[in-house]
Design a protein around this motif. Structure first.
Motif, PDB file in Angstrom:
ATOM      1  N   THR A  10       0.815  -1.186   0.011  1.00  0.00           N
ATOM      2  CA  THR A  10      -0.040  -0.006   0.004  1.00  0.00           C
ATOM      3  C   THR A  10       0.951   1.163  -0.025  1.00  0.00           C
ATOM      4  O   THR A  10       2.179   0.929   0.198  1.00  0.00           O
ATOM      5  CB  THR A  10      -1.106  -0.115   1.330  1.00  0.00           C
ATOM      6  N   GLY A  11       0.261   2.487  -0.279  1.00  0.00           N
ATOM      7  CA  GLY A  11       1.148   3.537  -0.394  1.00  0.00           C
ATOM      8  C   GLY A  11       2.035   3.714  -1.522  1.00  0.00           C
ATOM      9  O   GLY A  11       2.873   4.573  -1.458  1.00  0.00           O
ATOM     10  N   TYR A  12       1.704   3.116  -2.603  1.00  0.00           N
ATOM     11  CA  TYR A  12       2.653   3.245  -3.815  1.00  0.00           C
ATOM     12  C   TYR A  12       2.621   4.336  -4.350  1.00  0.00           C
ATOM     13  O   TYR A  12       1.464   4.939  -4.778  1.00  0.00           O
ATOM     14  CB  TYR A  12       2.352   1.938  -4.475  1.00  0.00           C
ATOM     15  N   ARG A  13       3.676   4.812  -4.847  1.00  0.00           N
ATOM     16  CA  ARG A  13       3.761   6.004  -5.657  1.00  0.00           C
ATOM     17  C   ARG A  13       4.658   5.875  -6.733  1.00  0.00           C
ATOM     18  O   ARG A  13       5.902   5.473  -6.906  1.00  0.00           O
ATOM     19  CB  ARG A  13       4.427   7.108  -4.950  1.00  0.00           C
ATOM     20  N   GLY A  14       4.209   5.837  -8.007  1.00  0.00           N
ATOM     21  CA  GLY A  14       5.001   5.714  -9.346  1.00  0.00           C
ATOM     22  C   GLY A  14       4.793   6.776 -10.533  1.00  0.00           C
ATOM     23  O   GLY A  14       3.670   7.365 -10.625  1.00  0.00           O
ATOM     24  N   LEU A  15       5.730   6.900 -11.235  1.00  0.00           N
ATOM     25  CA  LEU A  15       5.758   7.799 -12.553  1.00  0.00           C
ATOM     26  C   LEU A  15       5.106   6.803 -13.594  1.00  0.00           C
ATOM     27  O   LEU A  15       5.861   5.740 -13.809  1.00  0.00           O
ATOM     28  CB  LEU A  15       6.945   8.234 -12.650  1.00  0.00           C
ATOM     29  N   ARG A  16       4.065   7.137 -14.387  1.00  0.00           N
ATOM     30  CA  ARG A  16       3.470   6.216 -15.468  1.00  0.00           C
ATOM     31  C   ARG A  16       3.509   7.209 -16.661  1.00  0.00           C
ATOM     32  O   ARG A  16       3.700   8.440 -16.595  1.00  0.00           O
ATOM     33  CB  ARG A  16       2.235   5.858 -15.020  1.00  0.00           C
ATOM     34  N   ILE A  17       3.268   6.612 -17.801  1.00  0.00           N
ATOM     35  CA  ILE A  17       3.144   7.385 -19.050  1.00  0.00           C
ATOM     36  C   ILE A  17       1.714   6.931 -19.744  1.00  0.00           C
ATOM     37  O   ILE A  17       1.445   5.835 -19.537  1.00  0.00           O
ATOM     38  CB  ILE A  17       4.147   7.136 -20.102  1.00  0.00           C
ATOM     39  N   ASP A  18       0.828   7.930 -20.151  1.00  0.00           N
ATOM     40  CA  ASP A  18      -0.398   7.540 -20.747  1.00  0.00           C
ATOM     41  C   ASP A  18      -0.019   7.331 -22.251  1.00  0.00           C
ATOM     42  O   ASP A  18       0.872   7.306 -22.880  1.00  0.00           O
ATOM     43  CB  ASP A  18      -1.433   8.660 -20.504  1.00  0.00           C
ATOM     44  N   GLY A  19      -1.388   7.130 -23.041  1.00  0.00           N
ATOM     45  CA  GLY A  19      -1.253   6.676 -24.283  1.00  0.00           C
ATOM     46  C   GLY A  19      -1.129   7.664 -25.321  1.00  0.00           C
ATOM     47  O   GLY A  19      -0.617   7.608 -26.517  1.00  0.00           O
ATOM     48  N   LYS A  20      -1.079   9.076 -24.724  1.00  0.00           N
ATOM     49  CA  LYS A  20      -0.649  10.193 -25.294  1.00  0.00           C
ATOM     50  C   LYS A  20       0.945  10.348 -25.349  1.00  0.00           C
ATOM     51  O   LYS A  20       1.347  11.692 -25.379  1.00  0.00           O
ATOM     52  CB  LYS A  20      -1.453  11.363 -25.276  1.00  0.00           C
ATOM     53  N   GLY A  21       1.695   9.892 -24.408  1.00  0.00           N
ATOM     54  CA  GLY A  21       3.000  10.303 -24.065  1.00  0.00           C
ATOM     55  C   GLY A  21       3.085  11.279 -23.011  1.00  0.00           C
ATOM     56  O   GLY A  21       4.287  11.531 -22.633  1.00  0.00           O
ATOM     57  N   GLN A  22       2.146  11.510 -22.472  1.00  0.00           N
ATOM     58  CA  GLN A  22       2.110  12.291 -21.181  1.00  0.00           C
ATOM     59  C   GLN A  22       2.540  11.745 -19.870  1.00  0.00           C
ATOM     60  O   GLN A  22       1.987  10.423 -19.402  1.00  0.00           O
ATOM     61  CB  GLN A  22       0.778  13.024 -20.942  1.00  0.00           C
ATOM     62  N   ARG A  23       3.357  12.178 -19.084  1.00  0.00           N
ATOM     63  CA  ARG A  23       3.886  11.477 -17.968  1.00  0.00           C
ATOM     64  C   ARG A  23       2.760  11.815 -16.873  1.00  0.00           C
ATOM     65  O   ARG A  23       2.378  13.008 -16.710  1.00  0.00           O
ATOM     66  CB  ARG A  23       5.227  11.789 -17.472  1.00  0.00           C
ATOM     67  N   PHE A  24       2.682  11.136 -15.792  1.00  0.00           N
ATOM     68  CA  PHE A  24       1.871  11.462 -14.494  1.00  0.00           C
ATOM     69  C   PHE A  24       2.279  10.736 -13.274  1.00  0.00           C
ATOM     70  O   PHE A  24       2.912   9.400 -13.656  1.00  0.00           O
ATOM     71  CB  PHE A  24       0.176  11.228 -14.810  1.00  0.00           C
ATOM     72  N   TRP A  25       1.813  11.079 -11.914  1.00  0.00           N
ATOM     73  CA  TRP A  25       2.182  10.205 -11.107  1.00  0.00           C
ATOM     74  C   TRP A  25       0.951   9.701 -10.539  1.00  0.00           C
ATOM     75  O   TRP A  25      -0.043  10.092 -10.443  1.00  0.00           O
ATOM     76  CB  TRP A  25       2.805  11.236 -10.062  1.00  0.00           C
TER      77      TRP A  25
END
Length: 154
Positions: free
Chosen positions: A107-122
């Motif tokens: 629990t409490g996971y934090r991670g950087l991801r990327i969406d299908g449009k190439g935008q990064r989000f936390w």
């Protein structure tokens, strides 16, 4: 291709979450068909799952996750889940998945991801857990999170 409203898969998500995290993923007063529909269409959190293969592939993404990641069901289903993180973040992502495989959940996971449009989000305050079949075999992993925000551009 699988269907997002499969009762057996919703049961797997619900039962594994309750067993490993000790709390329901959906309102316990809902019938299985109602909970299945609610998880997919109305849940106020992103819910995704991937297979237990060596290179896991997405096998579920609710509507909130589809909006968050900017992929529809057809694009999500079967996509390697590693593609949700850019190369530098894939090592951190793998370490987190290894911890879930070992401990059953985090629990409490934090991670950087990327969406299908190439935008990064936390992703903020995520919970990840193993998906366990009736025999207790790990058949995948799931993640749920309610908080996400755009990552600053470099």
């Amino acid at each position: 291709m699988s269907h997002p409203l499969r009762l057996d898969f919703a049961r797997l998500l619900l039962n594994s979450h309750a067993l490993l995290l000790g709390e329901p993923l959906a309102d316990a007063s809902l019938s299985l068909p109602e909970a299945t529909r609610w998880l997919y269409e109305d849940a106020p959190f992103c819910l995704l799952a991937h297979s237990a293969e060596l290179d896991p592939r997405f096998i579920y993404a609710n509507m909130a996750a589809q909006r968050c990641f900017a992929y529809d069901w057809n694009a999500f289903f079967g996509m390697p889940s590693r593609l949700s993180a850019q190369a530098p973040e894939q090592t951190e992502r793998q370490q987190m998945l290894d911890q879930v495989a070992r401990d059953g959940f985090i629990t409490g996971y934090r991670g950087l991801r990327i969406d299908g449009k190439g935008q990064r989000f936390w992703i903020e305050d995520g919970r990840l857990w193993n998906l366990l079949d009736d025999a207790g075999t790990v058949v995948g992993q799931a993640v749920a999170f309610s908080d996400w925000r755009p990552a600053p551009t470099a």
